[in-house]
Design an enzyme around this catalytic site. Sequence first.
Site, PDB file in Angstrom:
ATOM      1  CG  ASP A 194       1.445  -1.216  -9.516  1.00 44.45           C
ATOM      2  OD1 ASP A 194       1.433  -0.019  -9.174  1.00 44.45           O
ATOM      3  OD2 ASP A 194       2.367  -1.723 -10.176  1.00 44.45           O
ATOM      4  CG  MET A 215       4.893   4.321  -8.936  1.00 48.62           C
ATOM      5  SD  MET A 215       5.848   3.261  -7.828  1.00 48.62           S
ATOM      6  CE  MET A 215       7.491   3.943  -8.091  1.00 48.62           C
ATOM      7  N   GLY A 216       1.749   2.992 -11.632  1.00 50.40           N
ATOM      8  CA  GLY A 216       0.694   2.211 -12.255  1.00 50.40           C
ATOM      9  C   GLY A 216       1.043   1.964 -13.707  1.00 50.40           C
ATOM     10  CG  HIS A 265      11.065   4.737  -6.348  1.00 46.90           C
ATOM     11  ND1 HIS A 265      11.253   5.246  -7.614  1.00 46.90           N
ATOM     12  CD2 HIS A 265      11.222   3.400  -6.453  1.00 46.90           C
ATOM     13  CE1 HIS A 265      11.533   4.253  -8.448  1.00 46.90           C
ATOM     14  NE2 HIS A 265      11.513   3.125  -7.775  1.00 46.90           N
ATOM     15  NE  ARG A 271       8.298   0.609  -6.295  1.00 48.22           N
ATOM     16  CZ  ARG A 271       7.600  -0.474  -6.616  1.00 48.22           C
ATOM     17  NH1 ARG A 271       7.128  -1.245  -5.646  1.00 48.22           N
ATOM     18  NH2 ARG A 271       7.363  -0.774  -7.863  1.00 48.22           N
TER      19      ARG A 271
END
Length: 341
Positions: A127, A169-170, A271, A274
């Site tokens: 992030d 994401m965040g 994901h 990631r």
Amino acid sequence: MRVGVLTGGGDCPGLNAVIRAVVRKGIEGHGWEIVGFRNGWQGPLEGLTKPVGLAEVEDILTRGGTILGSSRTNPYKVDGGPDKIRAVLAELKIDALIVIGGEDTLGVAKRLTDDGIGIVGVPKTIDNDLGATDYTFGFDTAVHIATESIDRLRTTAESHHRALVVEVMGRHAGWIALHSGLAGGANVILVPEHPFSVDKVIEWVQRRFERQFAPIIVVAEGALPEGGAELLASGEKDAFGHVRLGGVGQWLAEEIAAKTGEESRAVILGHTQRGGTPTAYDRVLATRFGLHAVDAVADGDFGVMVALRGTDIVRVKLAEATAELKTVPLERYAEAEIFFG
């Protein structure tokens, strides 16, 4: 000297590069023995270790994830947790710990440092929201993956004349959304720091359709509609009090379809951001962090985190590193708005 190393929190491309750098410099540069603790803070809580010699790190530079495993274990939520860690470190004759993690993992490191345990921190989060460092490793890889996904989704959106909402994401910081949205040419970018007007989004989307192009909307999982609340994938909280966010992308896609009459789809990257091999930038940054963390241990400079300032690696107090999140300022967000619509 025996030095422990652990990785906590969410996995992240580049973790293995840090471990490799710590092991190689610790052994070859100082003659230390490096002890890997498994599964984040669960390792020193329960004495879970893994050998990490030169042979174990020989081919891990390009691998995603972490060979040590990770978890969201919080020792301060376990009865007698800090005392158990102190006892395990004493039993294993560990002189210092190198802790690789984000806000939560390093927050525990700061408290344990205050309790007298020698710790050096390494910042890790896709992030990019740790305020004491300009960049964290993993962020560049996440942005690259999200941008490539946007590129791929654009072709199918154009083929079917539909709006595509890409959820990235965040939780509290929208750096991935902002950077991948700009790099991918998104028509709308929505971040947690600045609540968005659904009517304004619809206006931008309709303008795009009027030009005979398919709109691409990038939204961070923690983005909020004006007057609305976070959308939860689960109401359960982890050991650090976080709920699982998710669903704003699907909700927004349904709003767009209902208010424009145009077909709209949501894609949640999740994901995938990631996983996989880290970019060259993240490999280099992670390696530099690992090398400088070893230097801090060698100097006996505990209670610090290594950080990137400009092009230099510096040391900052763990208290500073965990004091506040680095969020997207209004002026940075406003720069992107000229490309909307």
